[in-house]
Scaffold this active site. Structure first.
Site, PDB file in Angstrom:
ATOM      1  CE  LYS A  27      -3.827   2.035   3.112  1.00 27.14           C
ATOM      2  NZ  LYS A  27      -4.669   1.347   4.027  1.00 27.14           N
TER       3      LYS A  27
ATOM      4  CD  GLU B  82       9.068  -6.063   7.137  1.00 25.69           C
ATOM      5  OE1 GLU B  82       8.944  -5.067   6.816  1.00 25.69           O
ATOM      6  OE2 GLU B  82       9.133  -6.403   8.412  1.00 25.69           O
TER       7      GLU B  82
ATOM      8  N   GLY C  33      -5.016  -2.749   5.496  1.00 28.35           N
ATOM      9  CA  GLY C  33      -4.468  -3.739   4.837  1.00 28.35           C
ATOM     10  C   GLY C  33      -4.995  -5.257   5.121  1.00 28.35           C
ATOM     11  NE  ARG C  34      -6.447  -4.804  11.362  1.00 24.73           N
ATOM     12  CZ  ARG C  34      -5.843  -3.759  11.470  1.00 24.73           C
ATOM     13  NH1 ARG C  34      -4.860  -3.327  10.720  1.00 24.73           N
ATOM     14  NH2 ARG C  34      -6.131  -2.942  12.213  1.00 24.73           N
TER      15      ARG C  34
ATOM     16  CD  GLU D 175      -1.871  -5.473  12.156  1.00 25.80           C
ATOM     17  OE1 GLU D 175      -0.420  -5.615  12.236  1.00 25.80           O
ATOM     18  OE2 GLU D 175      -2.454  -5.429  10.809  1.00 25.80           O
TER      19      GLU D 175
ATOM     20  CG  HIS E 144      -3.272 -37.250  15.718  1.00 29.67           C
ATOM     21  ND1 HIS E 144      -3.537 -38.367  16.076  1.00 29.67           N
ATOM     22  CD2 HIS E 144      -4.422 -36.857  14.883  1.00 29.67           C
ATOM     23  CE1 HIS E 144      -4.540 -38.980  15.441  1.00 29.67           C
ATOM     24  NE2 HIS E 144      -5.147 -38.186  14.895  1.00 29.67           N
TER      25      HIS E 144
ATOM     26  CE  LYS F  89       5.767  -1.204   9.763  1.00 30.56           C
ATOM     27  NZ  LYS F  89       5.023  -0.345   8.991  1.00 30.56           N
TER      28      LYS F  89
HETATM   29  C1  G6Q Z   1      -2.515  -4.291   8.094  1.00 31.21           C
HETATM   30  C2  G6Q Z   1      -1.277  -3.559   8.554  1.00 31.21           C
HETATM   31  C3  G6Q Z   1       0.012  -4.116   8.014  1.00 31.21           C
HETATM   32  C4  G6Q Z   1       0.153  -3.927   6.688  1.00 31.21           C
HETATM   33  C5  G6Q Z   1       1.810  -4.311   6.212  1.00 31.21           C
HETATM   34  C6  G6Q Z   1       1.990  -4.042   4.834  1.00 31.21           C
HETATM   35  O1  G6Q Z   1      -3.805  -4.163   8.202  1.00 31.21           O
HETATM   36  O2  G6Q Z   1      -1.508  -2.332   8.095  1.00 31.21           O
HETATM   37  O3  G6Q Z   1       0.054  -5.734   8.072  1.00 31.21           O
HETATM   38  O4  G6Q Z   1      -0.601  -4.620   5.591  1.00 31.21           O
HETATM   39  O5  G6Q Z   1       2.551  -3.697   7.200  1.00 31.21           O
HETATM   40  O6  G6Q Z   1       2.034  -2.553   4.633  1.00 31.21           O
HETATM   41  P1  G6Q Z   1       1.989  -2.284   2.794  1.00 31.21           P
HETATM   42  O7  G6Q Z   1       1.272  -2.592   2.099  1.00 31.21           O
HETATM   43  O8  G6Q Z   1       1.996  -0.690   3.078  1.00 31.21           O
HETATM   44  O9  G6Q Z   1       3.469  -2.628   2.569  1.00 31.21           O
END
Ligand code: G6Q
Length: 547
Positions: free
Chosen positions: A211, A217, A273-274, A359, A390, A510
């Site tokens: 986003k 990462e 994001g989620r 989250e 199991h 972070k």
């Molecule tokens: C989700 C969070 C988080 C996010 C990641 C990736 O709700 O906001 O998990 O999706 O940190 O972020 P980017 O899409 O900006 O790389």
């Protein structure tokens, strides 16, 4: 910050009524509850969007449910839900609307953020995704050297990884077997190395899903993937445009990376994001299962959205699940919630829910900025059955902790073979029965077990489960299932009076990681951390070079 919920939840008479009720019913056994109420198994069910919920094996009575519905009314669940669907900026700490429901709005009606209808843009991106997915699947999209794309690798993390990775696994039986989809998320170089080691760069296409397009990462993995590609393409930068596309809200950063912005798929700040699986973040899934199946997924989401929006509270699946979760969390002392799908394809489902739930509701400050004096989001976890049986089910059956669980099953298998499916389902039903009703000392004795061994063989029972059944695991069913949990989390956020759509808790780590990285790279860093952190950094620096 302006407060919308001035009264603490504990001060609500409806909360106090549940306190009193819990004291009286808390220990009532499911054996007794079933004996007392012969209609229970019939009455405590609800269905929507192809999902059937049996919640009769919960430690609740009709009165408990009535009191819980009172709490839902008192906390304004319906009002807040309507505000979300209207596009109000309910994510107040980030000053944003929360409109993942617009991404799967199949009604043909407008959904507005401010004065602007977002639906034309949503539809345009879906169409752009479909054209791209068809081109890759059909072989019209060629790599730089003219070869067909055989593997798509999605590089993203968190919300830009877990949803599509879970859904691609869940819907594998609907996926193309000629174009494979893989996912790389971890900054650990091992992840990218293992996911690409058997791939031909000329036949590989990367989706960089971020986003913000700044996530450490993802940008690290993206840069290494580009280097991997260029090494095989004689360092010809022109190859990047044929092997990289982006999903992002950050056009400038996408261009700077070398991706042709015509191959950028947009989404918007009102998609968390989620909650972004139905946005362009779902692109790798669409490549995998095709645009038609992706539409069915959206239909399933939409069917559950409509149900959540219109069904009365006492027949509303997300509301019922949300309230039951709160009952265990706030009145019966449970701190975890297990999600146990009896379908191997759902092996990443709990991982996705973990982020979605923890989250969203892993918060300890209420909407008025006060520390809460009650429990909020549970620890969510799970594994597919029968594997879990199991492994950790022992603790659920005979341990000291109360672990409410959702059991999920499908009447038809995607891979019918012999009696596998009947065996799988027999285990599912047996677990729910055993957890609820257990086995008494008398029953154990009657089996001829020596008296000294009886205590070890007794199953107390009274372990609550929800049973969610559907006909089969299709794109539409999966959509309904994910939307069910999204809205459950929403309901609980309202009950607990927390802001579910921010995630400030991710920030501190972070920032500190950025500072420490500089110290790891510096020649002679002056460390100013605590003694433990300083010593660990020194130790790492001393040992990181082989030899
Ligand atoms: C989700 C969070 C988080 C996010 C990641 C990736 O709700 O906001 O998990 O999706 O940190 O972020 P980017 O899409 O900006 O790389």
């Amino acid at each position: 910050m302006k407060t919308t919920q001035a009264t603490t939840r504990r001060a609500l008479p409806e909360w106090a009524a549940l306190d009193a009720h819990a004291a009286s019913i808390g220990t009532a056994h499911l054996r007794a509850l079933f004996k007392r109420d012969r209609n229970r198994a019939k009455r405590m069910t609800a269905q929507a969007a192809g999902l059937f919920l049996d919640y009769s094996k919960n430690r609740v009575t009709a009165e408990t449910m009535a009191l819980l519905f009172d709490l839902a009314r008192a906390t304004g669940v319906a009002r807040e839900r309507d505000a979300m669907f209207r596009g109000e900026a309910i994510n107040r700490t980030e000053k944003r609307a929360v409109l993942h429901v617009a991404l799967r709005n199949r009604s043909g009606k407008a959904i507005k953020v401010g004065a602007r209808d977002v639906m034309p843009a949503v539809k345009a991106v879906l169409a752009q995704m479909a054209t791209f997915a068809d081109a890759v699947r059909g072989g019209a999209w060629l790599g730089y050297t003219g070869k067909r794309i055989r593997t798509v690798v999605n590089i993203g993390i968190g919300g830009s990884d877990l949803g599509p990775a879970m859904a691609y696994e869940a819907l594998k039986s609907f996926s193309s077997r000629t174009v494979g989809v893989r996912f790389v998320s971890n900054v650990d170089g091992t992840h990218l190395a293992e996911q690409t080691r058997d791939l031909d760069p000329a036949e590989t296409l990367f989706i960089i899903a971020s986003k913000t397009f700044t996530t450490q990462e993802t940008m690290t993995n993206a840069a290494s993937a580009r280097a991997w590609l260029l090494a095989a393409m004689g360092n010809n930068a022109a190859a990047v445009a044929r092997h990289f596309v982006a999903v992002s809200t950050n056009r400038v950063a996408v261009r700077a990376f070398g991706i042709d912005t015509r191959n950028m798929f947009a989404f918007w700040d009102w998609v968390g994001g989620r909650y972004s699986l139905c946005s362009a973040i779902g692109l790798p899934l669409m490549v995998g299962i095709g645009p038609r199946a992706f539409e069915k997924l959206l239909d399933g989401f939409y069917a559950m959205d409509r149900h959540f929006r219109t069904a009365p509270l006492d027949r509303n699946l997300p509301v019922i699940l949300g309230l039951l979760g709160a009952w265990y969390n706030n009145w019966l002392g449970a701190s975890t919630h297990a999600v146990l799908p009896y379908d191997q394809y759902l092996h990443r489902f709990a991982a996705h829910l973990q982020q979605l739930d923890m989250e969203s509701n892993g918060k300890s400050i209420d909407r008025a900025g006060r520390r809460v004096d009650y429990e909020t989001g549970p620890i969510v976890w799970g594994e597919p059955g029968t594997n879990g049986q199991h492994a950790f089910y022992q603790l659920i059956h005979q341990g000291t902790k109360l672990v409410p669980a959702d059991l999920i099953g499908f009447c038809r298998s995607c891979n019918p073979a012999g009696d596998h499916h009947d065996k799988l389902m027999a285990n599912l039903f047996a677990q729910a029965e055993a957890l609820a009703f257990g086995k008494t000392a008398q029953e154990v004795l009657a089996e001829g077990v020596p008296p000294a061994d009886v205590p070890f063989r007794v199953f107390e029972g009274n372990r609550p489960t929800n049973m969610i059944l559907a006909k089969s695991l299709t794109p539409a069913t999966l959509g309904a299932l994910v939307a069910l949990y999204e809205h459950k989390v929403f309901v609980q956020g309202i009950l607990w009076n927390v802001y579910s759509f921010d995630q400030w808790g991710v920030q501190l780590g972070k920032v500190l990681a950025g500072d420490i990285l500089k110290e790891l790279e510096a020649k002679r860093p002056r460390l100013r951390h605590d003694a433990s952190t300083n010593a660990l950094i020194h130790r790492y620096r001393a040992h990181r070079k082989p030899g």
